[in-house]
Design a protein around this motif. Structure first.
Motif, PDB file in Angstrom:
ATOM      1  N   ARG A  75       1.032  -1.430  -0.507  1.00  0.00           N
ATOM      2  CA  ARG A  75       0.321  -0.477   0.009  1.00  0.00           C
ATOM      3  C   ARG A  75       0.821   1.321  -0.129  1.00  0.00           C
ATOM      4  NH1 ARG A  75      -5.008   0.944   0.632  1.00  0.00           N
ATOM      5  NH2 ARG A  75      -5.665   3.029   2.118  1.00  0.00           N
ATOM      6  N   PRO A  76       1.915   1.228   0.560  1.00  0.00           N
ATOM      7  CA  PRO A  76       2.893   2.563   1.090  1.00  0.00           C
ATOM      8  C   PRO A  76       3.535   3.002  -0.537  1.00  0.00           C
ATOM      9  CG  PRO A  76       3.275   0.941   2.912  1.00  0.00           C
ATOM     10  CD  PRO A  76       2.326   0.706   2.245  1.00  0.00           C
ATOM     11  N   TRP A  77       3.932   2.027  -1.205  1.00  0.00           N
ATOM     12  CA  TRP A  77       4.484   1.940  -2.867  1.00  0.00           C
ATOM     13  C   TRP A  77       3.279   2.555  -3.542  1.00  0.00           C
ATOM     14  CZ3 TRP A  77       6.753  -3.899  -3.157  1.00  0.00           C
ATOM     15  CH2 TRP A  77       7.921  -3.585  -1.853  1.00  0.00           C
ATOM     16  N   LYS A  78       1.872   2.130  -3.068  1.00  0.00           N
ATOM     17  CA  LYS A  78       1.117   2.606  -4.068  1.00  0.00           C
ATOM     18  C   LYS A  78       0.875   4.274  -3.897  1.00  0.00           C
ATOM     19  CE  LYS A  78      -1.298  -2.107  -4.385  1.00  0.00           C
ATOM     20  NZ  LYS A  78      -2.266  -2.578  -3.648  1.00  0.00           N
ATOM     21  N   PHE A  79       0.629   4.695  -2.681  1.00  0.00           N
ATOM     22  CA  PHE A  79       0.342   5.641  -2.179  1.00  0.00           C
ATOM     23  C   PHE A  79       1.739   7.029  -3.474  1.00  0.00           C
ATOM     24  CE2 PHE A  79      -2.185   5.129   2.138  1.00  0.00           C
ATOM     25  CZ  PHE A  79      -3.062   4.981   0.971  1.00  0.00           C
ATOM     26  N   ARG A  80       2.646   6.288  -2.377  1.00  0.00           N
ATOM     27  CA  ARG A  80       3.987   7.111  -3.500  1.00  0.00           C
ATOM     28  C   ARG A  80       3.697   7.372  -4.691  1.00  0.00           C
ATOM     29  NH1 ARG A  80       7.778   5.047  -0.235  1.00  0.00           N
ATOM     30  NH2 ARG A  80       8.277   3.149  -1.336  1.00  0.00           N
ATOM     31  N   LEU A  81       3.647   6.121  -5.398  1.00  0.00           N
ATOM     32  CA  LEU A  81       3.491   6.089  -7.161  1.00  0.00           C
ATOM     33  C   LEU A  81       2.269   7.800  -7.371  1.00  0.00           C
ATOM     34  CD1 LEU A  81       3.576   5.039  -9.946  1.00  0.00           C
ATOM     35  CD2 LEU A  81       1.877   3.606  -9.158  1.00  0.00           C
ATOM     36  N   ILE A  82       1.075   7.530  -7.348  1.00  0.00           N
ATOM     37  CA  ILE A  82       0.403   8.422  -7.030  1.00  0.00           C
ATOM     38  C   ILE A  82       1.193   9.381  -6.230  1.00  0.00           C
ATOM     39  CG2 ILE A  82      -2.018   9.529  -6.215  1.00  0.00           C
ATOM     40  CD1 ILE A  82      -3.297   6.181  -5.776  1.00  0.00           C
ATOM     41  N   PHE A  83       1.831   9.818  -6.135  1.00  0.00           N
ATOM     42  CA  PHE A  83       1.827  11.076  -4.813  1.00  0.00           C
ATOM     43  C   PHE A  83       2.906  11.970  -5.701  1.00  0.00           C
ATOM     44  CE2 PHE A  83       5.338  13.658  -2.314  1.00  0.00           C
ATOM     45  CZ  PHE A  83       3.157  14.764  -1.733  1.00  0.00           C
ATOM     46  N   GLU A  84       3.541  10.918  -6.371  1.00  0.00           N
ATOM     47  CA  GLU A  84       4.627  11.727  -7.491  1.00  0.00           C
ATOM     48  C   GLU A  84       4.035  11.843  -8.123  1.00  0.00           C
ATOM     49  OE1 GLU A  84       7.171   7.821  -8.899  1.00  0.00           O
ATOM     50  OE2 GLU A  84       8.041   8.140  -6.592  1.00  0.00           O
TER      51      GLU A  84
END
Length: 97
Positions: A75-84
């Motif tokens: 989940r944190p990796w997906k959040f980072r992808l979106i945030f970028e």
């Protein structure tokens, strides 16, 4: 006839909320169906209709492979992808129209 544009996408109901990862050959139409709650399933059940990330691919096989990879991510990796690419978690659907 409309040209097929394979895409992987992530929708949510709010920033850092529940995520749904999908693949389609017609992203604007697919997101519209999510917004209209036309398809039964996970996204409709949880009110997921805000497009927060998407990526086009050259062919459907590549898009499906990327979808499968993303679904395995933490989940944190997906959040980072979106945030970028979308730090405010703005609904990107308007950009498609």
């Amino acid at each position: 006839m409309r040209r097929r544009e394979p895409a992987v996408y992530i929708i949510t109901n709010k920033p850092k909320g529940t995520l749904y990862i999908g693949v389609t050959s017609n992203l604007p139409q697919r997101i519209w169906t999510h917004k209209q709650r036309l398809v039964e399933g996970f996204a409709k059940r949880y009110g997921l209709d805000q497009l927060v990330w998407y990526e086009y691919h050259d062919n459907m096989e590549q898009a499906i492979l990327k979808e499968k990879q993303l679904k395995k991510w933490e989940r944190p990796w997906k959040f980072r992808l979106i945030f970028e690419s979308n730090p405010t978690w703005r609904d990107l659907f308007e950009d498609l129209a």
